[in-house]
Design an enzyme around this catalytic site. Structure first.
Site, PDB file in Angstrom:
ATOM      1  CG  LEU A  40       9.135  59.831  -8.809  1.00 52.39           C
ATOM      2  CD1 LEU A  40       9.997  60.643  -9.766  1.00 52.39           C
ATOM      3  CD2 LEU A  40       9.994  58.797  -8.106  1.00 52.39           C
ATOM      4  CG  ASP A  41       4.810  62.998 -12.497  1.00 52.84           C
ATOM      5  OD1 ASP A  41       4.351  63.862 -11.735  1.00 52.84           O
ATOM      6  OD2 ASP A  41       5.441  63.264 -13.534  1.00 52.84           O
ATOM      7  CD1 TRP A  42      -0.566  56.607  -9.387  1.00 53.77           C
ATOM      8  CD2 TRP A  42      -0.393  56.446 -11.611  1.00 53.77           C
ATOM      9  NE1 TRP A  42      -1.216  55.462  -9.772  1.00 53.77           N
ATOM     10  CE2 TRP A  42      -1.130  55.340 -11.144  1.00 53.77           C
ATOM     11  CE3 TRP A  42      -0.165  56.547 -12.977  1.00 53.77           C
ATOM     12  CZ2 TRP A  42      -1.627  54.360 -11.977  1.00 53.77           C
ATOM     13  CZ3 TRP A  42      -0.670  55.572 -13.824  1.00 53.77           C
ATOM     14  CH2 TRP A  42      -1.392  54.497 -13.319  1.00 53.77           C
ATOM     15  CG  ASP A  43       3.129  58.530 -15.276  1.00 49.64           C
ATOM     16  OD1 ASP A  43       3.626  59.369 -14.500  1.00 49.64           O
ATOM     17  OD2 ASP A  43       2.759  58.823 -16.431  1.00 49.64           O
ATOM     18  CB  SER A  44       7.846  58.687 -12.381  1.00 48.23           C
ATOM     19  OG  SER A  44       7.489  59.456 -13.511  1.00 48.23           O
TER      20      SER A  44
END
Length: 188
Positions: A40-44
């Site tokens: 899960l991406d850093w910005d998610s």
């Protein structure tokens, strides 16, 4: 074997180490030898499943098994029927066409903790929330899909992996799966 679900905050890497000193899973989960299933991406934000069960990790990560992952996605502007249909049937993203997805325009903003930092608020541009369920998980796929149909993602929260959900978890918290949840996960 350990099976853990975690409500990942914005700005946390889905890994246990970072050479640049950013927050990682290690800052929240003091359990050795478990690894995230997918990323899960850093910005998610949202649900991350961790385990030390290599067979299950492989099965859940391998696209051939197509297990569903559900996201709440805040997008810029209000998507029209054409954009929703394109998301449903698949869109061209970079060098591939996405598989069909389940897409629903939510009628109300979902109840979520505030994001820190908050999304940018542009008063003359409305936003909307979508519920999007994918059976594949390519790098930044949801963001690329919504951008491809003209509605850029502002906030992205994974709310479910199969039958597992964020229900009962607070931001930054984790818990072990129940034996019933593990059985269900292994059956799928």
């Amino acid at each position: 074997m350990r099976y853990i679900i975690f409500y990942k905050p914005y700005g946390v890497l889905s890994q246990f180490t970072d050479e640049n000193g950013r927050q990682t899973l290690k800052d929240f989960i003091p359990v050795p030898d478990v690894y995230p299933v997918g990323r899960l991406d850093w910005d998610s934000e949202g649900l991350v499943l961790l385990t030390d069960d290599g067979r299950l990790q492989h099965r859940l990560s391998d696209p051939q098994y197509g297990h569903p992952r559900t996201y709440w996605v805040q997008v810029e502007k209000i998507p029209d029927d054409e954009a929703l249909e394109r998301l449903t049937t698949g869109v061209e993203v970079q060098d591939y066409r996405t598989k069909p997805a389940r897409v629903q325009l939510l009628t109300a903003e979902p109840t979520l903790p505030p994001r820190d930092p908050p999304i940018r608020d542009r008063q003359n541009i409305p936003t909307a929330w979508l519920e999007l369920t994918l059976t594949e998980g390519k790098n930044r796929q949801v963001r690329r899909m919504t951008a491809a149909v003209g509605f850029p993602t502002l906030r992205l929260v994974r709310v479910a992996i199969g039958l597992l959900s964020l229900e009962g978890l607070s931001l930054g918290s984790w818990r072990d799966l129940t034996s019933a949840e593990v059985k269900t996960l292994k059956r799928k």
